[in-house]
Design a protein around this motif. Structure first.
Motif, PDB file in Angstrom:
ATOM      1  N   VAL A  17      -5.803  -6.473   2.861  1.00 57.11           N
ATOM      2  CA  VAL A  17      -6.588  -6.275   4.080  1.00 57.11           C
ATOM      3  C   VAL A  17      -8.034  -5.958   3.718  1.00 57.11           C
ATOM      4  O   VAL A  17      -8.972  -6.403   4.383  1.00 57.11           O
ATOM      5  CB  VAL A  17      -5.979  -5.141   4.935  1.00 57.11           C
ATOM      6  N   ILE A  18      -8.222  -5.210   2.624  1.00 55.08           N
ATOM      7  CA  ILE A  18      -9.577  -4.842   2.188  1.00 55.08           C
ATOM      8  C   ILE A  18     -10.371  -6.085   1.822  1.00 55.08           C
ATOM      9  O   ILE A  18     -11.540  -6.236   2.200  1.00 55.08           O
ATOM     10  CB  ILE A  18      -9.521  -3.867   0.995  1.00 55.08           C
ATOM     11  N   THR A  19      -9.728  -7.011   1.094  1.00 54.92           N
ATOM     12  CA  THR A  19     -10.394  -8.260   0.708  1.00 54.92           C
ATOM     13  C   THR A  19     -10.801  -9.060   1.936  1.00 54.92           C
ATOM     14  O   THR A  19     -11.950  -9.531   2.053  1.00 54.92           O
ATOM     15  CB  THR A  19      -9.466  -9.125  -0.160  1.00 54.92           C
ATOM     16  N   LEU A  20      -9.866  -9.219   2.862  1.00 55.38           N
ATOM     17  CA  LEU A  20     -10.138  -9.987   4.076  1.00 55.38           C
ATOM     18  C   LEU A  20     -11.218  -9.315   4.922  1.00 55.38           C
ATOM     19  O   LEU A  20     -12.099  -9.988   5.475  1.00 55.38           O
ATOM     20  CB  LEU A  20      -8.848 -10.135   4.888  1.00 55.38           C
ATOM     21  N   SER A  21     -11.165  -7.984   5.002  1.00 56.61           N
ATOM     22  CA  SER A  21     -12.161  -7.254   5.778  1.00 56.61           C
ATOM     23  C   SER A  21     -13.545  -7.418   5.178  1.00 56.61           C
ATOM     24  O   SER A  21     -14.539  -7.566   5.890  1.00 56.61           O
ATOM     25  CB  SER A  21     -11.799  -5.760   5.841  1.00 56.61           C
ATOM     26  N   THR A  22     -13.603  -7.406   3.838  1.00 58.41           N
ATOM     27  CA  THR A  22     -14.886  -7.580   3.156  1.00 58.41           C
ATOM     28  C   THR A  22     -15.502  -8.938   3.468  1.00 58.41           C
ATOM     29  O   THR A  22     -16.706  -9.058   3.717  1.00 58.41           O
ATOM     30  CB  THR A  22     -14.707  -7.429   1.632  1.00 58.41           C
ATOM     31  N   LEU A  23     -14.661  -9.979   3.480  1.00 58.62           N
ATOM     32  CA  LEU A  23     -15.137 -11.323   3.787  1.00 58.62           C
ATOM     33  C   LEU A  23     -15.650 -11.414   5.226  1.00 58.62           C
ATOM     34  O   LEU A  23     -16.704 -12.008   5.488  1.00 58.62           O
ATOM     35  CB  LEU A  23     -14.017 -12.338   3.558  1.00 58.62           C
TER      36      LEU A  23
END
Length: 217
Positions: A17-23
């Motif tokens: 979720v952190i990766t997707l949120s960063t994008l």
């Protein structure tokens, strides 16, 4: 952004979720809110659920580009999906509504969020106080100020500055000075904006008095 996501999957990594949120946050920072929203819908279809930070970023992004209605509409979509928006998202929209001079709508959203046990912050109250002050709705402003202090939320420097500045601009120097004294008692250090507002208020008051004296002659 789609290519980045595809590359992550092709390499055999399961994005968090952190990766997707960063994008998504990156798209918002670039001002491409439309693409960020479309991409969010895409990852939701893939079975991912965004975190509160991402949702708040999208709401903030919509408000920053002046699409308060779009932010409000997305808030409703969040609720439909049982994604609790939280106080930050609601406060951001309330602030944007007040800046659009839609104070009644902001107050309605405020009532709605408190009825859902979403506890407002000093930021929420300050936005509403600014909105009410813009229309000289002093009775409601006073009631809101009393309410926030009764529940243990103390006005900050910004809150006091809003009151001092608006009262000063209306030539209400006595009231502005009273707020200034309350500010001192609350151990809130006035800043240059506070003093500038008071000085401007006294100048305006003197000009108003001189104009009245001239007219009476």
């Amino acid at each position: 952004m789609d290519s980045v996501f595809g590359r992550i999957l092709k390499l055999g990594f399961e994005p968090t979720v952190i990766t997707l949120s960063t994008l998504i946050n990156g798209l918002c920072l670039e001002g491409d809110i439309g693409q960020a929203l479309r991409w969010l819908e895409d990852i939701v279809e893939r079975g991912y659920q965004p975190d509160i930070i991402t949702l708040n970023t999208l709401i903030n992004g919509l408000c920053k580009i002046g699409d308060t209605y779009g932010a409000f509409r997305y808030l409703r979509k969040m609720e439909e999906r049982n994604w609790n928006p939280g106080v930050e998202a609601c406060s951001t929209i309330i602030d944007s509504l007040c800046k659009d001079r839609l104070v009644t709508e902001a107050l309605n959203l405020f009532s709605e969020m408190t009825s859902k046990c979403i506890v407002p912050t000093v930021v929420t109250y300050s936005s509403l106080i600014q909105g009410l002050c813009n229309f000289s709705r002093w009775k409601e402003t006073s009631a809101l100020l009393d309410e926030m202090m009764q529940i243990g939320i103390m006005p900050n420097v910004q809150t006091f500055n809003i009151l001092v500045d608006t009262l000063s601009k209306e030539g209400k120097t006595t009231e502005a000075k009273h707020i200034f004294e309350v500010m001192i008692q609350a151990v809130k250090e006035p800043d240059i904006f506070t003093y500038s507002s008071l000085i401007d208020g006294h100048v305006l008051k003197n000009q108003m008095d001189e104009a009245m004296d001239t007219h009476s002659i």
